[in-house]
Design a protein around this motif. Structure first.
Motif, PDB file in Angstrom:
ATOM      1  N   ASP A 197       0.840  -1.192   0.000  1.00  0.00           N
ATOM      2  CA  ASP A 197       0.000   0.000   0.000  1.00  0.00           C
ATOM      3  C   ASP A 197       0.881   1.250   0.000  1.00  0.00           C
ATOM      4  O   ASP A 197       2.017   1.217   0.476  1.00  0.00           O
ATOM      5  N   PHE A 198       0.336   2.349  -0.514  1.00  0.00           N
ATOM      6  CA  PHE A 198       1.150   3.558  -0.604  1.00  0.00           C
ATOM      7  C   PHE A 198       0.258   4.791  -0.566  1.00  0.00           C
ATOM      8  O   PHE A 198      -0.950   4.724  -0.837  1.00  0.00           O
ATOM      9  N   TYR A 199       0.850   5.918  -0.211  1.00  0.00           N
ATOM     10  CA  TYR A 199       0.176   7.203  -0.302  1.00  0.00           C
ATOM     11  C   TYR A 199       1.233   8.288  -0.432  1.00  0.00           C
ATOM     12  O   TYR A 199       2.410   8.081  -0.118  1.00  0.00           O
ATOM     13  N   ALA A 200       0.811   9.448  -0.922  1.00  0.00           N
ATOM     14  CA  ALA A 200       1.736  10.576  -1.078  1.00  0.00           C
ATOM     15  C   ALA A 200       0.926  11.847  -1.212  1.00  0.00           C
ATOM     16  O   ALA A 200      -0.265  11.820  -1.551  1.00  0.00           O
ATOM     17  N   LEU A 201       1.590  12.976  -0.962  1.00  0.00           N
ATOM     18  CA  LEU A 201       0.969  14.298  -1.076  1.00  0.00           C
ATOM     19  C   LEU A 201       1.900  15.210  -1.841  1.00  0.00           C
ATOM     20  O   LEU A 201       3.120  15.177  -1.639  1.00  0.00           O
ATOM     21  N   ALA A 202       1.335  16.025  -2.714  1.00  0.00           N
ATOM     22  CA  ALA A 202       2.088  17.033  -3.458  1.00  0.00           C
ATOM     23  C   ALA A 202       1.445  18.388  -3.210  1.00  0.00           C
ATOM     24  O   ALA A 202       0.271  18.600  -3.557  1.00  0.00           O
ATOM     25  N   ASP A 203       2.202  19.279  -2.609  1.00  0.00           N
ATOM     26  CA  ASP A 203       1.704  20.623  -2.289  1.00  0.00           C
ATOM     27  C   ASP A 203       2.075  21.554  -3.439  1.00  0.00           C
ATOM     28  O   ASP A 203       3.110  22.221  -3.424  1.00  0.00           O
ATOM     29  N   THR A 204       1.235  21.602  -4.462  1.00  0.00           N
ATOM     30  CA  THR A 204       1.506  22.413  -5.650  1.00  0.00           C
ATOM     31  C   THR A 204       0.990  23.835  -5.436  1.00  0.00           C
ATOM     32  O   THR A 204       0.190  24.083  -4.529  1.00  0.00           O
ATOM     33  N   PRO A 205       1.414  24.785  -6.259  1.00  0.00           N
ATOM     34  CA  PRO A 205       0.985  26.177  -6.054  1.00  0.00           C
ATOM     35  C   PRO A 205      -0.519  26.376  -6.126  1.00  0.00           C
ATOM     36  O   PRO A 205      -1.069  27.210  -5.400  1.00  0.00           O
ATOM     37  N   ASP A 206      -1.220  25.616  -6.958  1.00  0.00           N
ATOM     38  CA  ASP A 206      -2.647  25.854  -7.157  1.00  0.00           C
ATOM     39  C   ASP A 206      -3.540  24.925  -6.343  1.00  0.00           C
ATOM     40  O   ASP A 206      -4.680  25.280  -6.022  1.00  0.00           O
ATOM     41  N   ALA A 207      -3.039  23.733  -6.020  1.00  0.00           N
ATOM     42  CA  ALA A 207      -3.898  22.756  -5.352  1.00  0.00           C
ATOM     43  C   ALA A 207      -3.036  21.756  -4.591  1.00  0.00           C
ATOM     44  O   ALA A 207      -1.839  21.586  -4.870  1.00  0.00           O
ATOM     45  N   ILE A 208      -3.664  21.107  -3.630  1.00  0.00           N
ATOM     46  CA  ILE A 208      -3.013  19.994  -2.923  1.00  0.00           C
ATOM     47  C   ILE A 208      -3.487  18.711  -3.594  1.00  0.00           C
ATOM     48  O   ILE A 208      -4.702  18.464  -3.711  1.00  0.00           O
ATOM     49  N   ARG A 209      -2.548  17.912  -4.056  1.00  0.00           N
ATOM     50  CA  ARG A 209      -2.873  16.664  -4.744  1.00  0.00           C
ATOM     51  C   ARG A 209      -2.381  15.483  -3.910  1.00  0.00           C
ATOM     52  O   ARG A 209      -1.284  15.511  -3.355  1.00  0.00           O
ATOM     53  N   LEU A 210      -3.221  14.462  -3.833  1.00  0.00           N
ATOM     54  CA  LEU A 210      -2.912  13.281  -3.034  1.00  0.00           C
ATOM     55  C   LEU A 210      -3.167  12.020  -3.842  1.00  0.00           C
ATOM     56  O   LEU A 210      -3.967  12.012  -4.787  1.00  0.00           O
ATOM     57  N   ILE A 211      -2.489  10.959  -3.427  1.00  0.00           N
ATOM     58  CA  ILE A 211      -2.735   9.637  -4.012  1.00  0.00           C
ATOM     59  C   ILE A 211      -2.683   8.612  -2.897  1.00  0.00           C
ATOM     60  O   ILE A 211      -1.908   8.736  -1.937  1.00  0.00           O
ATOM     61  N   ILE A 212      -3.544   7.627  -2.988  1.00  0.00           N
ATOM     62  CA  ILE A 212      -3.483   6.460  -2.112  1.00  0.00           C
ATOM     63  C   ILE A 212      -3.806   5.249  -2.973  1.00  0.00           C
ATOM     64  O   ILE A 212      -4.654   5.341  -3.877  1.00  0.00           O
ATOM     65  N   GLY A 213      -3.100   4.144  -2.746  1.00  0.00           N
ATOM     66  CA  GLY A 213      -3.324   3.001  -3.615  1.00  0.00           C
ATOM     67  C   GLY A 213      -2.769   1.716  -3.054  1.00  0.00           C
ATOM     68  O   GLY A 213      -2.207   1.668  -1.959  1.00  0.00           O
TER      69      GLY A 213
END
Length: 345
Positions: free
Chosen positions: A139-155
């Motif tokens: 299992d995995f997850y991550a977060l990317a704090d980009t200038p316009d939005a917060i993007r996440l993934i879990i899988g």
């Protein structure tokens, strides 16, 4: 527990003095240095063994029971073996400590810690592995704090062990690169699909390329908007908590898992939904929803969430962990990952 070899030595010594000579209590003394080998370092084990050997020898001379000298010799031999066993145990403990250090470093590289606060969001994370003492799994997850939005993934990738870990690493590496360059979740999903189709990903995971696939949910939460977007690739649907109600964010036309054997042409269908102040999003892997009780019933996640998603994210996940343990009878046999995201502004 650490004092048990010394306490055993004292007990047997007292019994040897108090019992008649025909009761050979001293023959039990080799157990003391043998026990010390499992608990003590080399030095104290040697000292205890020598003390037992010397004590039995003195007892044999004073009681004129020369047969007890054979017991002293046995204690001496057991002490030599115990000292060597203690040395080997310490070496193995050092090796295990080094392996654990490497595993901790791997976890920090693969599953980077997610801060509790990112922009307008409070975030909590939970990660549990099915393999005892393992730090990372499939299992995995991550977060990317980009200038316009917060993007996440879990899988969750197919399989277990090192191949699953290698595949999760490839997916996370691709996400962290694409999350800052792509304009929407569909482009990110395309990048993940491309990554898993490459030969080097299959070679890294040591598996058949046709059997490599992963389920995942991507989420995009703009900083200054009252909506969010999710894209599910064959993954369990997220839950949205709002004013005490729980909504299942499933889609009528779900996307297939990433790289499903190359059998399907990848088509991705993002879903946009309202995400206002006070709302909370729960992303999770199938290790949560498929946790079973002793009678085979699945964990009632949606029912449980009705009373939980109005709490802070880290309290939600702490309660989720406790509920899963209680439901399964402390028998969690699958990797588990979960993210709770609450909007505060």
């Amino acid at each position: 527990m650490l004092l048990s070899p010394a306490l055993l030595t004292v007990l047997l010594s007292v019994l040897a003095v108090l019992t008649p000579p025909e009761v050979p209590i001293t023959r039990l003394l080799p157990a003391a240095p043998a026990l010390a080998a499992a608990l003590w370092p080399v030095g104290p084990t040697l000292v205890l063994g020598l003390a037992c050997t010397l004590g039995v020898s003195v007892y044999a001379v004073m009681s004129s029971d020369h047969s007890t000298l054979f017991t002293a010799a046995a204690i001496g031999l057991v002490t030599v073996a115990a000292v060597y066993a203690s040395h080997l145990r310490l070496q193995r403990e050092d090796t295990i400590a080094e392996v654990r250090t490497v595993a901790d470093a791997t976890q920090k590289v693969l599953l980077r810690p997610i801060p509790r606060r990112v922009g307008p969001l409070e975030i909590g994370s939970l990660y549990l592995t099915a393999t005892p003492h393992a730090r990372v799994g499939g299992d995995f997850y991550a977060l990317a704090d980009t200038p316009d939005a917060i993007r996440l993934i879990i899988g969750d990738v197919r399989g277990k062990g090192l191949p699953a870990l290698a595949m999760a690493s490839a997916v996370l590496g691709s996400f962290r690169e694409a999350a800052y360059e792509a304009t929407d979740l569909t482009q990110i999903a395309d990048c993940l699909e491309t990554t898993l189709c490459r030969d080097d990903a299959a070679a890294l995971a040591q598996g058949d390329p046709a059997e490599l696939f992963a389920t995942a949910v991507l989420a995009e939460i703009p900083r200054h908007a009252t909506h969010a977007t999710i894209l599910s690739c064959g993954h369990p649907p997220p839950l949205l908590g709002r004013h005490g109600d729980v909504h299942v964010l499933d889609t009528d036309d779900p996307s297939a898992p990433l790289n499903l054997g190359g059998l399907l042409t990848p088509t991705f269908h993002p879903r946009r939904f309202a995400f206002a102040t006070g709302d909370q999003l729960l992303l999770y892997t199938d290790g949560v929803s498929e946790t079973r009780a002793a009678d085979g019933t699945f964990f009632p996640l949606t029912t449980w969430a009705h009373d939980q998603l109005d709490k802070p994210p880290w309290h939600v996940l702490k309660g989720l962990h406790h509920a899963l343990l209680e439901h399964s009878g402390d028998n969690l046999n699958d990797d588990i990952a979960a993210l709770a995201i609450r909007k505060t502004a």
